[in-house]
Design a protein around this motif. Structure first.
Motif, PDB file in Angstrom:
ATOM      1  N   HIS A 167       0.853  -1.199   0.000  1.00 51.33           N
ATOM      2  CA  HIS A 167       0.000   0.000   0.000  1.00 51.33           C
ATOM      3  C   HIS A 167       0.884   1.243   0.000  1.00 51.33           C
ATOM      4  O   HIS A 167       0.557   2.244   0.617  1.00 51.33           O
ATOM      5  N   SER A 168       2.002   1.181  -0.697  1.00 56.34           N
ATOM      6  CA  SER A 168       2.993   2.256  -0.656  1.00 56.34           C
ATOM      7  C   SER A 168       2.377   3.606  -0.990  1.00 56.34           C
ATOM      8  O   SER A 168       1.582   3.738  -1.915  1.00 56.34           O
ATOM      9  N   GLY A 169       2.741   4.593  -0.182  1.00 53.30           N
ATOM     10  CA  GLY A 169       2.227   5.934  -0.367  1.00 53.30           C
ATOM     11  C   GLY A 169       0.900   6.184   0.313  1.00 53.30           C
ATOM     12  O   GLY A 169       0.431   7.318   0.359  1.00 53.30           O
ATOM     13  N   ARG A 170       0.272   5.143   0.843  1.00 54.93           N
ATOM     14  CA  ARG A 170      -1.040   5.273   1.468  1.00 54.93           C
ATOM     15  C   ARG A 170      -0.952   4.889   2.935  1.00 54.93           C
ATOM     16  O   ARG A 170      -0.168   4.015   3.312  1.00 54.93           O
ATOM     17  N   VAL A 171      -1.773   5.530   3.750  1.00 51.86           N
ATOM     18  CA  VAL A 171      -1.775   5.205   5.168  1.00 51.86           C
ATOM     19  C   VAL A 171      -2.466   3.861   5.379  1.00 51.86           C
ATOM     20  O   VAL A 171      -3.490   3.565   4.765  1.00 51.86           O
ATOM     21  N   VAL A 172      -1.864   3.028   6.238  1.00 52.65           N
ATOM     22  CA  VAL A 172      -2.443   1.743   6.617  1.00 52.65           C
ATOM     23  C   VAL A 172      -2.674   1.790   8.122  1.00 52.65           C
ATOM     24  O   VAL A 172      -1.762   2.103   8.890  1.00 52.65           O
ATOM     25  N   THR A 173      -3.891   1.500   8.545  1.00 59.15           N
ATOM     26  CA  THR A 173      -4.215   1.629   9.967  1.00 59.15           C
ATOM     27  C   THR A 173      -3.479   0.572  10.795  1.00 59.15           C
ATOM     28  O   THR A 173      -3.073  -0.475  10.287  1.00 59.15           O
ATOM     29  N   HIS A 174      -3.325   0.886  12.079  1.00 56.87           N
ATOM     30  CA  HIS A 174      -2.668  -0.052  12.989  1.00 56.87           C
ATOM     31  C   HIS A 174      -3.332  -1.425  12.930  1.00 56.87           C
ATOM     32  O   HIS A 174      -2.647  -2.459  12.850  1.00 56.87           O
ATOM     33  N   ASP A 175      -4.661  -1.453  12.989  1.00 63.97           N
ATOM     34  CA  ASP A 175      -5.380  -2.726  13.015  1.00 63.97           C
ATOM     35  C   ASP A 175      -5.119  -3.551  11.753  1.00 63.97           C
ATOM     36  O   ASP A 175      -4.979  -4.772  11.823  1.00 63.97           O
ATOM     37  N   LYS A 176      -5.075  -2.878  10.596  1.00 59.75           N
ATOM     38  CA  LYS A 176      -4.833  -3.608   9.348  1.00 59.75           C
ATOM     39  C   LYS A 176      -3.424  -4.186   9.302  1.00 59.75           C
ATOM     40  O   LYS A 176      -3.216  -5.305   8.821  1.00 59.75           O
ATOM     41  N   ILE A 177      -2.454  -3.423   9.771  1.00 61.86           N
ATOM     42  CA  ILE A 177      -1.078  -3.933   9.791  1.00 61.86           C
ATOM     43  C   ILE A 177      -0.972  -5.129  10.721  1.00 61.86           C
ATOM     44  O   ILE A 177      -0.391  -6.168  10.379  1.00 61.86           O
ATOM     45  N   ILE A 178      -1.551  -4.996  11.909  1.00 67.75           N
ATOM     46  CA  ILE A 178      -1.475  -6.076  12.895  1.00 67.75           C
ATOM     47  C   ILE A 178      -2.175  -7.325  12.379  1.00 67.75           C
ATOM     48  O   ILE A 178      -1.664  -8.443  12.499  1.00 67.75           O
ATOM     49  N   ALA A 179      -3.362  -7.152  11.775  1.00 68.91           N
ATOM     50  CA  ALA A 179      -4.100  -8.310  11.262  1.00 68.91           C
ATOM     51  C   ALA A 179      -3.321  -9.029  10.166  1.00 68.91           C
ATOM     52  O   ALA A 179      -3.305 -10.266  10.105  1.00 68.91           O
ATOM     53  N   ALA A 180      -2.656  -8.271   9.296  1.00 69.23           N
ATOM     54  CA  ALA A 180      -1.924  -8.873   8.182  1.00 69.23           C
ATOM     55  C   ALA A 180      -0.606  -9.502   8.632  1.00 69.23           C
ATOM     56  O   ALA A 180      -0.212 -10.555   8.132  1.00 69.23           O
ATOM     57  N   ALA A 181       0.064  -8.850   9.567  1.00 71.28           N
ATOM     58  CA  ALA A 181       1.400  -9.307   9.951  1.00 71.28           C
ATOM     59  C   ALA A 181       1.400 -10.347  11.061  1.00 71.28           C
ATOM     60  O   ALA A 181       2.281 -11.212  11.109  1.00 71.28           O
ATOM     61  N   TRP A 182       0.411 -10.283  11.950  1.00 71.69           N
ATOM     62  CA  TRP A 182       0.364 -11.230  13.058  1.00 71.69           C
ATOM     63  C   TRP A 182      -0.696 -12.310  12.863  1.00 71.69           C
ATOM     64  O   TRP A 182      -0.600 -13.375  13.446  1.00 71.69           O
ATOM     65  N   GLY A 183      -1.713 -12.021  12.063  1.00 72.69           N
ATOM     66  CA  GLY A 183      -2.745 -13.022  11.805  1.00 72.69           C
ATOM     67  C   GLY A 183      -3.663 -13.224  12.996  1.00 72.69           C
ATOM     68  O   GLY A 183      -3.603 -12.520  14.004  1.00 72.69           O
ATOM     69  N   GLY A 184      -4.538 -14.218  12.873  1.00 71.01           N
ATOM     70  CA  GLY A 184      -5.548 -14.442  13.895  1.00 71.01           C
ATOM     71  C   GLY A 184      -5.059 -15.228  15.098  1.00 71.01           C
ATOM     72  O   GLY A 184      -5.741 -15.293  16.114  1.00 71.01           O
ATOM     73  N   ASP A 185      -3.864 -15.829  14.993  1.00 68.80           N
ATOM     74  CA  ASP A 185      -3.379 -16.664  16.090  1.00 68.80           C
ATOM     75  C   ASP A 185      -2.699 -15.859  17.183  1.00 68.80           C
ATOM     76  O   ASP A 185      -2.454 -16.350  18.274  1.00 68.80           O
TER      77      ASP A 185
END
Length: 228
Positions: A167-185
């Motif tokens: 998402h280069s150049g665009r703001v990504v919310t904390h929740d979206k980053i955490i969900a994508a990088a850490w997943g549901g586990d």
């Protein structure tokens, strides 16, 4: 053909300012003064992007975002006097591509619009390489180099950076980053994300950088700055 931009705002002075700014930049502009006309205009004109005010007379602009997102694929750039963190996060989570606060700088608004349009144009074929100065992020190979020298990142640093790079150049919310990088586990606190961001900045930025590669949108999320 120049990209068509739909401006949705009930204030004639703002519409006039945006029209002049956009037309000078080579865009075609259409206008709507409320939510109802915005929905009709979006369906009829098929704009490439929508500049959306939230304070509309017949409907809150936040509730309009998912409608516009459901019915079309235009970039949605919120342009609003509302500046609270909750409003910005809500707009982005509902599907807005970016958020610009009034009063705005015309050059910054155009730059945000160009980035969002470019991202949307390549959304179906996500960028394989993202560059910022001497920094290169190869998403396929999971290799990051600065001035040709490979940087050694941890697995979590790679995952967070990959989210920002897509998402280069665009703001990504904390929740979206955490969900994508850490997943549901895993359920990390935001402090863990801040630690990863701090470590990434130390590794990615050359000595005496002109500006941070990863920009902080206070209380909202992070943005990976790239060459325009």
């Amino acid at each position: 053909m120049p990209a068509k931009i739909l401006v949705v705002d009930d204030e004639i002075s703002i519409r006039r300012l945006l029209r002049n700014t956009l037309e000078r930049a080579g865009y075609t502009v259409v206008e709507a003064v409320d939510a109802r006309s915005a929905i009709a205009c979006a369906a009829a004109e098929h704009p490439s992007a929508i500049l959306l005010d939230l304070g509309l007379p017949d409907r809150d602009g936040l509730s309009l975002i998912p409608v516009l997102r459901r019915d079309g694929d235009a970039v949605i750039l919120v342009v609003s006097a509302r500046d609270s963190t909750d409003e910005k996060v809500a707009a982005l989570d509902l599907g807005a591509d970016d958020f610009v606060t009034k009063p705005f700088d015309s050059d910054e608004l155009l730059a945000r619009l160009r980035v969002a349009l470019r991202h949307r144009a390549t959304a179906d074929t996500a960028p394989k390489l993202v560059r910022k100065g001497g920094l290169t992020i190869d998403l396929d190979r999971r290799v990051v180099t600065r001035d040709g020298e490979e940087l050694h990142l941890t697995r979590k640093e790679h995952e967070v950076l990959a989210v920002l790079a897509r998402h280069s150049g665009r703001v990504v919310t904390h929740d979206k980053i955490i969900a994508a990088a850490w997943g549901g586990d895993e359920d990390p606190r935001i402090e863990y994300l801040r630690i990863v961001i701090r470590n990434l900045r130390q590794k990615l930025e050359a000595p005496d950088p002109v500006g941070s590669v990863i920009a902080n949108e206070l209380g909202v999320g992070y943005r990976l700055r790239t060459d325009s």
